[in-house]
Enzyme design. Structure first.
Site, PDB file in Angstrom:
ATOM      1  N   ARG A   1       0.580  -1.297  -0.360  1.00 24.32           N
ATOM      2  CA  ARG A   1      -0.087   0.042   0.215  1.00 24.32           C
ATOM      3  C   ARG A   1       0.855   1.100  -0.113  1.00 24.32           C
ATOM      4  O   ARG A   1       2.310   1.005   0.900  1.00 24.32           O
ATOM      5  CB  ARG A   1      -1.141  -0.231   1.126  1.00 24.32           C
ATOM      6  CG  ARG A   1      -1.641  -0.709   1.049  1.00 24.32           C
ATOM      7  CD  ARG A   1      -2.474  -0.172   0.118  1.00 24.32           C
ATOM      8  NE  ARG A   1      -3.897  -1.949   0.065  1.00 24.32           N
ATOM      9  CZ  ARG A   1      -3.864  -3.013  -0.783  1.00 24.32           C
ATOM     10  NH1 ARG A   1      -2.839  -3.170  -1.691  1.00 24.32           N
ATOM     11  NH2 ARG A   1      -5.249  -3.091  -0.854  1.00 24.32           N
TER      12      ARG A   1
ATOM     13  N   HIS B   1       1.517  -0.163 -10.144  1.00 18.09           N
ATOM     14  CA  HIS B   1       0.207  -1.073  -9.478  1.00 18.09           C
ATOM     15  C   HIS B   1      -0.513  -2.261 -10.424  1.00 18.09           C
ATOM     16  O   HIS B   1      -1.529  -3.255 -10.735  1.00 18.09           O
ATOM     17  CB  HIS B   1      -1.286  -0.219  -9.140  1.00 18.09           C
ATOM     18  CG  HIS B   1      -2.023  -0.606  -8.444  1.00 18.09           C
ATOM     19  ND1 HIS B   1      -2.549   0.397  -7.463  1.00 18.09           N
ATOM     20  CD2 HIS B   1      -1.764  -2.071  -7.264  1.00 18.09           C
ATOM     21  CE1 HIS B   1      -2.704  -1.187  -6.323  1.00 18.09           C
ATOM     22  NE2 HIS B   1      -3.223  -2.017  -6.504  1.00 18.09           N
TER      23      HIS B   1
END
Length: 312
Positions: A227, A275
């Site tokens: 994250r 990502h």
């Protein structure tokens, strides 16, 4: 017949509709799939994405569960309108994608591949550039959930000295498992390669900051597919400039897409990937969704039920 609402972006419907139809049929579930704006009073289950059209769950009084398509739930777990049980996504495809990304970049760092790619100039540089064996390299994985645990065990299987850290004590074959504040400091102090696979919670925000980055061995490599909030960006950039951190490969960021002007893009010791480490794949995700619906209908414990008090 159950009604299952697909509350993801409409452009994902062509991929998910056949996958969910097949998975539900294989699980023996009689269900119809619907799209917003279906009547909320008829919906039994919500297949949810934080980028989808449903953000207010107040009207879904019949819904038995919200089944998230993402591993992360930080964008929904604090939603005050969400009163239904929430399950996050952990599927075989997502797990394997994470393992492969982490393994590839760990080996890239371990073998110093970037050095050789940048020195294709006809000069033979063998001396001082033979990498150690994996058994002589210490790798630390922060976060030992389904994804982090799979990464840790894969790296241990390659022979690395693997230490794992988690908020609660875990046990994994071939992995030295630590927990708590002192365990975190001990883990960081041995992390030649540090992999962060922790969830986004108030406790993990800026976990890697000026103080904790200073605990790592000088020249350590950081891999963050977890994250974006785990890292204090300014502290990491300063540590890279000072040589405390040798390189950072980052797949997740506080703001996504990462703005073009962000200093990570141009920094010579940073690799940005967009990502892609752990992407949900329709076929395998649909099987998890179907299995959870089966479990709810049978009164069994669902998979990956979110503990709201912990945020994941």
């Amino acid at each position: 017949m159950l009604t299952v609402l697909f509350a993801d972006r409409i452009e994902n419907w062509p991929a998910y509709e056949p996958a969910l139809t097949t998975a539900l049929a294989e699980a023996g579930i009689d269900a119809k799939l619907v799209l917003p704006p279906a009547d909320p009073a008829t919906v039994d289950y919500i297949v949810y994405s934080p980028r989808g059209p449903v953000q207010d769950f107040t009207a879904y009084t019949r819904a038995k569960a919200v089944l998230n398509l993402w591993a992360g739930v930080e964008r929904v777990v604090g939603n005050p309108t969400l009163t239904q049980p929430l399950c996050r996504m952990v599927d075989e495809g997502l797990e394997r994608g994470m393992v492969e990304w982490v393994t590839g970049h760990a080996l890239r760092a371990h073998l110093n591949i970037d050095f050789f790619l940048s020195h294709q100039d006809g000069v033979w540089r063998q001396e001082g550039n033979v990498p150690p064996l994996a058994r002589d390299r210490s790798v630390v994985v922060l976060g030992l959930g389904a994804l982090g645990g799979a990464c840790a065990q894969t790296l241990a299987g390659l022979g690395f000295q693997v230490t794992g850290w988690s908020r609660t004590q875990k046990t994994l074959p071939g992995v030295t498992c630590l927990s708590g504040a002192e365990g975190l400091r001990a883990a960081l102090s041995r992390a030649e390669i540090l992999v962060t696979v922790l969830p986004n919670t108030p406790e993990t925000t800026d976990l890697l900051n000026t103080e904790t980055l200073a605990l790592l061995p000088k020249g350590a490599v950081i891999l963050n597919p977890g994250r974006g909030n785990l890292i204090d960006d300014d502290a990491l950039l300063a540590a890279l400039d000072a040589g405390q951190i040798g390189h950072a490969t980052l797949d997740v960021f506080r703001v996504e897409p990462l703005p073009p002007e962000h200093p990570y893009w141009a920094h010579p010791k940073v690799t940005v990937t967009p990502h892609i480490a752990a992407e949900t794949r329709p076929a395998s995700a649909a099987r998890v969704i179907a299995e959870n619906i089966r479990r709810f209908e049978a009164g069994e414990v669902p998979l990956h039920l979110v503990d709201r008090s912990r945020g994941y």
